[in-house]
Design a protein around this motif. Structure first.
Motif, PDB file in Angstrom:
ATOM      1  N   ILE A  54       1.198  -1.212   0.047  1.00 59.91           N
ATOM      2  CA  ILE A  54       0.020   0.377   0.106  1.00 59.91           C
ATOM      3  C   ILE A  54       0.903   1.554   0.101  1.00 59.91           C
ATOM      4  CG2 ILE A  54      -1.726   1.659   1.327  1.00 59.91           C
ATOM      5  CD1 ILE A  54      -2.352  -1.289   3.014  1.00 59.91           C
ATOM      6  N   ARG A  55       0.667   1.806  -1.100  1.00 60.27           N
ATOM      7  CA  ARG A  55       1.678   2.993  -1.070  1.00 60.27           C
ATOM      8  C   ARG A  55       1.424   4.448  -1.445  1.00 60.27           C
ATOM      9  NH1 ARG A  55       6.310   0.702  -5.356  1.00 60.27           N
ATOM     10  NH2 ARG A  55       6.606  -1.989  -4.346  1.00 60.27           N
ATOM     11  N   PHE A  56       1.532   5.649  -1.643  1.00 61.49           N
ATOM     12  CA  PHE A  56       0.986   6.876  -1.619  1.00 61.49           C
ATOM     13  C   PHE A  56       1.488   6.968  -2.954  1.00 61.49           C
ATOM     14  CE2 PHE A  56       2.220  11.155  -1.838  1.00 61.49           C
ATOM     15  CZ  PHE A  56       0.979  12.050  -1.783  1.00 61.49           C
ATOM     16  N   GLN A  57       0.740   7.882  -3.891  1.00 60.96           N
ATOM     17  CA  GLN A  57       1.519   7.946  -4.599  1.00 60.96           C
ATOM     18  C   GLN A  57       1.276   9.132  -5.880  1.00 60.96           C
ATOM     19  OE1 GLN A  57      -0.181   7.096  -8.795  1.00 60.96           O
ATOM     20  NE2 GLN A  57       1.389   5.427  -9.855  1.00 60.96           N
ATOM     21  N   SER A  58       2.021   9.865  -6.104  1.00 60.67           N
ATOM     22  CA  SER A  58       1.478  11.123  -6.456  1.00 60.67           C
ATOM     23  C   SER A  58       2.639  11.639  -8.351  1.00 60.67           C
ATOM     24  CB  SER A  58       1.959  12.422  -5.776  1.00 60.67           C
ATOM     25  OG  SER A  58       1.900  13.687  -5.945  1.00 60.67           O
ATOM     26  N   PHE A  59       2.224  12.349  -8.804  1.00 55.90           N
ATOM     27  CA  PHE A  59       2.863  13.153 -10.297  1.00 55.90           C
ATOM     28  C   PHE A  59       2.773  14.926 -10.358  1.00 55.90           C
ATOM     29  CE2 PHE A  59      -0.391   9.630 -11.895  1.00 55.90           C
ATOM     30  CZ  PHE A  59      -1.607  10.883 -12.613  1.00 55.90           C
ATOM     31  N   GLY A  60       2.233  15.320  -8.980  1.00 58.18           N
ATOM     32  CA  GLY A  60       1.826  16.457  -9.828  1.00 58.18           C
ATOM     33  C   GLY A  60       0.089  17.218  -8.737  1.00 58.18           C
ATOM     34  N   THR A  61       0.636  18.198  -8.850  1.00 59.72           N
ATOM     35  CA  THR A  61      -0.538  19.283  -7.878  1.00 59.72           C
ATOM     36  C   THR A  61      -2.551  18.225  -8.419  1.00 59.72           C
ATOM     37  OG1 THR A  61       0.049  21.489  -8.319  1.00 59.72           O
ATOM     38  CG2 THR A  61      -1.524  20.943  -7.432  1.00 59.72           C
ATOM     39  N   GLY A  62      -2.800  17.719  -7.574  1.00 54.87           N
ATOM     40  CA  GLY A  62      -4.350  17.220  -6.902  1.00 54.87           C
ATOM     41  C   GLY A  62      -3.962  15.708  -7.781  1.00 54.87           C
ATOM     42  N   GLY A  94      -2.482  13.353  -6.149  1.00 50.85           N
ATOM     43  CA  GLY A  94      -2.179  12.415  -5.032  1.00 50.85           C
ATOM     44  C   GLY A  94      -3.001  10.964  -5.030  1.00 50.85           C
ATOM     45  N   GLY A  95      -2.898   9.762  -3.713  1.00 49.05           N
ATOM     46  CA  GLY A  95      -4.010   9.230  -4.037  1.00 49.05           C
ATOM     47  C   GLY A  95      -2.885   7.714  -3.810  1.00 49.05           C
ATOM     48  N   VAL A  96      -4.542   6.407  -2.783  1.00 52.86           N
ATOM     49  CA  VAL A  96      -3.382   5.543  -1.877  1.00 52.86           C
ATOM     50  C   VAL A  96      -3.385   4.181  -3.115  1.00 52.86           C
ATOM     51  CG1 VAL A  96      -4.075   3.844  -0.138  1.00 52.86           C
ATOM     52  CG2 VAL A  96      -3.867   6.455   0.665  1.00 52.86           C
ATOM     53  N   GLN A  97      -1.982   3.933  -2.900  1.00 51.16           N
ATOM     54  CA  GLN A  97      -2.366   2.872  -4.202  1.00 51.16           C
ATOM     55  C   GLN A  97      -2.175   1.439  -3.692  1.00 51.16           C
ATOM     56  OE1 GLN A  97       1.545   1.373  -5.968  1.00 51.16           O
ATOM     57  NE2 GLN A  97       0.218   2.399  -7.884  1.00 51.16           N
ATOM     58  N   PHE A  98      -2.826   0.339  -4.172  1.00 48.64           N
ATOM     59  CA  PHE A  98      -3.043  -0.798  -3.962  1.00 48.64           C
ATOM     60  C   PHE A  98      -2.512  -1.911  -4.965  1.00 48.64           C
ATOM     61  CE2 PHE A  98      -6.670   1.489  -1.123  1.00 48.64           C
ATOM     62  CZ  PHE A  98      -6.355   1.241  -0.156  1.00 48.64           C
ATOM     63  N   ARG A  99      -1.946  -2.629  -4.094  1.00 52.69           N
ATOM     64  CA  ARG A  99      -0.777  -2.720  -5.034  1.00 52.69           C
ATOM     65  C   ARG A  99      -0.291  -4.496  -5.355  1.00 52.69           C
ATOM     66  NH1 ARG A  99       5.069  -3.466  -6.194  1.00 52.69           N
ATOM     67  NH2 ARG A  99       5.710  -3.063  -8.068  1.00 52.69           N
ATOM     68  N   ILE A 100      -0.592  -5.290  -6.271  1.00 55.84           N
ATOM     69  CA  ILE A 100      -0.072  -6.431  -6.144  1.00 55.84           C
ATOM     70  C   ILE A 100       0.418  -6.605  -7.104  1.00 55.84           C
ATOM     71  CG2 ILE A 100      -0.982  -8.994  -6.324  1.00 55.84           C
ATOM     72  CD1 ILE A 100      -3.746  -8.031  -4.951  1.00 55.84           C
ATOM     73  N   GLY A 101       1.782  -7.648  -7.059  1.00 53.44           N
ATOM     74  CA  GLY A 101       2.616  -7.989  -8.166  1.00 53.44           C
ATOM     75  C   GLY A 101       3.581  -9.091  -7.593  1.00 53.44           C
ATOM     76  N   ALA A 102       4.391  -9.470  -8.935  1.00 49.47           N
ATOM     77  CA  ALA A 102       5.090 -10.920  -8.576  1.00 49.47           C
ATOM     78  C   ALA A 102       6.116 -10.773  -9.164  1.00 49.47           C
ATOM     79  CB  ALA A 102       4.550 -12.030  -9.861  1.00 49.47           C
ATOM     80  N   ASN A 103       7.256 -11.657  -7.885  1.00 51.93           N
ATOM     81  CA  ASN A 103       8.541 -10.879  -7.990  1.00 51.93           C
ATOM     82  C   ASN A 103       9.015 -12.037  -9.130  1.00 51.93           C
ATOM     83  OD1 ASN A 103       8.985  -8.957  -6.562  1.00 51.93           O
ATOM     84  ND2 ASN A 103       7.629 -10.529  -5.277  1.00 51.93           N
ATOM     85  N   PHE A 104      10.421 -11.639 -10.013  1.00 47.91           N
ATOM     86  CA  PHE A 104      10.948 -13.581 -10.037  1.00 47.91           C
ATOM     87  C   PHE A 104      12.486 -13.419 -10.539  1.00 47.91           C
ATOM     88  CE2 PHE A 104       9.150 -10.128 -13.598  1.00 47.91           C
ATOM     89  CZ  PHE A 104      10.296 -10.323 -14.591  1.00 47.91           C
TER      90      PHE A 104
END
Length: 225
Positions: A205-213, A215-225
């Motif tokens: 669970i991360r905070f993500q932003s790329f400019g004004t307005g 910003g949001g909460v990211q729910f991320r599922i991934g796979a490692n290799f």
């Protein structure tokens, strides 16, 4: 560690007159045996008090030393398990992830991301990645326009391992977010937050932003290799 090492050596000396092999485990347990083979992952042996009995096996990483009946000995793995980590060299680690970011509408977005780099130690990863962010709600407000942002970033992770297959971690992404279609220009991209790795799976669970307005909460599922 030095105290444990001395205890192990003194224990071996006490068995020096015996006519069997001695397997010394890291927990200071001794096994009187006839060693049959020393493999990459396991050691096979028969009990000295039952030489015609079944073949037993023990994990190599649980064994400190083997003393053979001819007086020679082999150190199998370090007494201090933390030394095992020091022998691990950097190795490639890749990730593919899908995420959903909850933000102020119309900035909710779907994310596809990939990261590649090196797991330098069990505690640290450094790499680089790229992502595809699609703001699906923007199309309803801007006719015939899709809102797409493509971040390109460096990624650092600090791990706290529970085992060789599971760990908790903190992740930090920093780079540039390149806008397309409804969004134009380049902005600072930041994503940070905690996660857990389990086998080849990953959740964070991360905070993500790329400019004004944005910003949001990211729910991320991934796979490692």
């Amino acid at each position: 560690m030095k105290k444990s090492l001395l205890l192990a050596i003194f224990a071996f000396a006490a068995y020096s007159a015996s006519a069997q092999d001695i397997i010394a485990k890291k927990n200071m347990e001794k096994i009187e045996a006839k060693v049959l083979s020393v493999g990459v992952d396991e050691i096979e042996y028969k009990r000295s008090d039952n030489p015609d009995g079944p073949v037993y096996s023990i994990r190599r990483k649980d064994v400190f030393m083997i003393k053979y009946q001819n007086g020679t000995h082999d150190v199998i793995s370090p007494m201090n398990s933390s030394l095992e980590y020091k022998t691990i060299s950097a190795k490639y680690q890749g990730e593919v992830a899908f995420a959903y970011v909850v933000a102020d509408k119309p900035m909710d977005r779907i994310v596809v991301e990939t990261v590649h780099g090196a797991r330098i130690t069990p505690y640290f990863f450094a790499g680089a990645g790229a992502a595809f962010n699609y703001m699906h709600s923007v199309k309803d407000q801007i006719e015939d326009k899709h809102a797409i942002v493509i971040p390109v970033f460096a990624n650092l992770k600090g791990y706290y391992p529970f085992s060789h297959k599971s760990a908790v971690y903190l992740s930090l992404d920093m780079g540039a977010a390149i806008g397309a279609s409804a969004f134009r220009g380049t902005n600072l991209y930041v994503s940070a937050g905690p996660g857990v790795k389990f086998g080849h799976g990953d959740f964070s669970i991360r905070f993500q932003s790329f400019g004004t307005g944005s910003g949001g909460v990211q729910f991320r599922i991934g796979a490692n290799f």
